[in-house]
Design an enzyme around this catalytic site. Structure first.
Site: not given
Length: 299
Positions: A77, A247, A276
């Protein structure tokens, strides 16, 4: 996991790909001597995508004669793509793409981070990820213009948002993509993820709905067109999914759900006490073996 799949999901994406096919690709591969090495040639890449946005990327290829399998490296991202010399040294024609909004591809589209996830989120026709997903598809088309690339050996790999793009690209190009490895896949179970975590980027959805509480149904209907769980059944290539069981960015429940939704040959790796990073330290050896096995690269 209950994810709304629009009745016209496949029609929407068929129409999207037909529409972007009318945009000339205009691929440009400019050799960059100062970034190249004795064994790897590096190219600065540009091509046109959805709504004519010019997309950039880095292409690294072994200097030895091909044909070489193509490995598409799709970004997270916030992260920016790096020159994939290490993958080229393994024998791949490696392309690290920077979809719209990344620093080198933000001239006409720059919603920012945070911002991308909720940009025009109530309208699937203009939602940011429509162009973003297409950018990854067009990246494959761009790399396939290279004469040293073996069109029968195309793999996709990424983690987080890159995991999502691995899934969507494999689904949108079932006759092209030969395999995919998706770590900690983002954009799977949008609405459930926003309820399960208060970490960004999904917190963007929670913030948006606090400001627009009457838009929840509109958001749910719109993101159904972009949810990796809805793309998963369309994948035909072998897929490897790997997740961290702790996560708090992309909840592991969503990783299980997207893997379950896949009907292709598939494998799931889970790592306890990993967040993550999706067990990166342990997973990458298996990822490399998976890609090499399916793309015919000696290890």
């Amino acid at each position: 996991m209950n994810v709304l799949r629009p009745d016209d999901f496949d029609d929407f994406w068929d129409a999207t790909l037909k529409q972007v096919a009318q945009v000339p690709l205009r691929p440009s591969f400019e050799y960059v001597e100062e970034r190249s090495t004795d064994d790897v040639a590096v190219y600065d890449v540009h091509y046109d995508s959805w709504e004519g946005v010019r997309i950039s990327g880095w292409y690294a290829v072994p200097r030895e004669a091909g044909p070489h399998p193509a490995l598409m490296l799709v970004p997270g991202y916030i992260s920016e793509p790096v020159i994939p010399r290490s993958w080229a040294r393994k024998g791949y024609a490696a392309f690290a793409v920077a979809p719209r909004g990344k620093l080198r591809s933000n001239q006409r589209f720059n919603p920012g981070y945070p911002g991308l996830l909720v940009h025009d989120i109530v309208d699937p026709n203009t939602y940011a990820y429509r162009g973003f997903y297409v950018d990854a598809v067009r990246a494959v088309e761009a790399v396939l213009t290279r004469p040293e690339v073996d069109a029968d050996r195309v793999g996709v790999h990424g983690s987080s948002q890159g995991g999502a793009l691995t899934i969507t690209t494999a689904a949108l190009m079932p006759d092209v993509v030969a395999c995919g490895a998706a770590g900690a896949p983002y954009l799977c179970g949008f609405m459930e993820s926003a309820r399960l975590t208060h970490s960004y980027p999904y917190e963007e959805i929670n913030e948006y709905l606090r400001d627009h509480p009457d838009h929840e149904q509109l958001v749910a209907e719109s993101v159904g067109y972009f949810d990796g769980i809805n793309f998963a059944p369309n994948i035909q290539a072998p897929m490897l999914v790997y997740i961290g069981l702790e996560d708090d960015v992309c909840p592991p429940e969503t990783g299980f759900a997207v893997h379950e939704a896949m009907k292709c040959e598939k494998e799931l790796l889970t790592y306890e006490r990993c967040g993550h990073d999706a067990g990166h330290h342990w997973a990458m050896e298996k990822v490399e073996a998976f890609l090499a096995g399916h793309l015919g690269v000696a290890r």
